[in-house]
Structures are given as C-alpha cells and as structure tokens.
Enzyme design. Sequence first.
Site, short mmCIF file in Angstrom:
data_model
loop_
_atom_site.label_atom_id
_atom_site.label_comp_id
_atom_site.label_asym_id
_atom_site.label_seq_id
_atom_site.Cartn_x
_atom_site.Cartn_y
_atom_site.Cartn_z
CG PHE A 1 36.93 55.46 34.30
CD1 PHE A 1 37.52 55.82 33.09
CD2 PHE A 1 37.51 55.94 35.47
CE1 PHE A 1 38.65 56.63 33.06
CE2 PHE A 1 38.63 56.75 35.45
CZ PHE A 1 39.20 57.10 34.23
CB VAL B 1 47.86 55.99 32.53
CG1 VAL B 1 48.87 56.89 31.83
CG2 VAL B 1 46.87 55.43 31.53
CB ILE B 2 52.53 54.63 35.98
CG1 ILE B 2 51.86 53.27 36.24
CG2 ILE B 2 53.34 55.06 37.20
CD1 ILE B 2 52.83 52.12 36.45
CG HIS C 1 51.74 60.13 25.74
ND1 HIS C 1 52.51 61.18 25.32
CD2 HIS C 1 51.89 59.18 24.78
CE1 HIS C 1 53.10 60.87 24.19
NE2 HIS C 1 52.75 59.67 23.84
CD GLU D 1 45.41 52.54 21.47
OE1 GLU D 1 45.98 52.11 22.48
OE2 GLU D 1 45.77 53.56 20.85
CB THR E 1 53.71 58.39 29.83
OG1 THR E 1 53.18 59.06 28.69
CG2 THR E 1 52.59 58.08 30.80
NE ARG F 1 45.08 53.53 44.73
CZ ARG F 1 46.07 53.76 45.63
NH1 ARG F 1 47.20 53.06 45.56
NH2 ARG F 1 45.94 54.67 46.56
#
Length: 162
Positions: A122, A90-91, A97, A67, A95, A136
């Site tokens: 980004f 996003v790991i 995805h 989103e 997922t 990070r």
Amino acid sequence: MSSALKNLSDFNHTNIPNGLGMRIAVVIAEWNIEITGALRDGAIETLLKNGVSDKDIIVKYVPGSFELTMGAQLLCEDKTVDAVICLGCVIQGETRHFDFICDAVAQGVTNVSLKYNKPVIFGLLTPNTHQQAQDRAGGKHGNKGDEAAVTALKMVALQKSL
Ligand code: DLZ
C-alpha cells in the site's frame, strides 16, 4: 504527528533482504503524476540498490488510484510476480472522492493480497496538501516509494522463508 519530526524513509531501512531473484511489479496511478512518478523512481532505485535485476522489475500504469486494486489483481495473476507495489496520491480537499478512493484502495489492496497470497504493498499518499505530498515523495520526509520497495523485499523474503 510522528511524520512531522522525521524522515519516514529511515524507519524501515534495517536488515533489508537481498532482492536477487525476486520479481517485483510496480503499479503507478497517473493522477498527480509529478508525485507518483517520484514515488516510482524511489521504489525502483531501492529495488535495484538491493539486488533486484532490472529485468525483474515490471512497471505498469493505471489512470487513477482507484484503479490500483485492479492493476494489482492483473499483475498477481502472473505467477512469476512475487509482489506488487501500488503507488498513488490522493490529495484531500482537491476531491470529494478522497474518502471513497482511499478506503477502496486500502480495502482492495488487502483483499487482492489475501486472495492471491502475495504481498501487495500500500504505497498510497493521502496528504492534506500538495506540499505534504512533495515532502513524502523525495522531500523532507523521505520517499514513500522507497519505503514501499523495502516493505516488498521484506514481505517476499518472509514468504520465501516459509
Ligand atoms: C477522480 C479523481 C479525483 C477527483 N482525484 C484523484 C486524486 O486525487 N488522485 C487519484 O489518484 N485519482 C483521483 N481521481 C481518479 C480516480 O482514482 C479514478 O481514476 C476515477 O474515479 C475513475 O475510476
């Protein structure tokens, strides 16, 4: 990999423009909030340290990284906003995805930025493990939120100079 050797946040901390008068929005994904919250804190601290007024930092949340693009677009609609920083994590392995989300955000952020002629940054972590994410997000490889804030300042300064 270069990030194995250094703190990435040292990399772009030269000639940081003063942010006084800049209005910057930060959009944060609530997934992996222990990571994205640290990215948010790093970004806000860097903006404040470099002259952006507290009142000129807009903080908004979206459910997940997917989103972020829509969040960025809604904020770009606000003509007083000079840049939008997108922060997510996003790991991989957590997922299936992963590829869809990362590709969608990369493409989406690029599209929104070009559509509104406004810097959209980004700030998406795409690590293999939770430890790499922590490294990070204020750990041994610095804070990607910090880097995203510096990038926003540099891009707004570039735009204002033209
Ligand atoms: C569904 C999902 C999954 C499985 N993993 C993550 C993740 O690791 N990081 C993240 O930011 N978001 C994740 N999401 C949520 C999606 O980004 C999105 O919110 C949902 O697919 C609903 O559109």
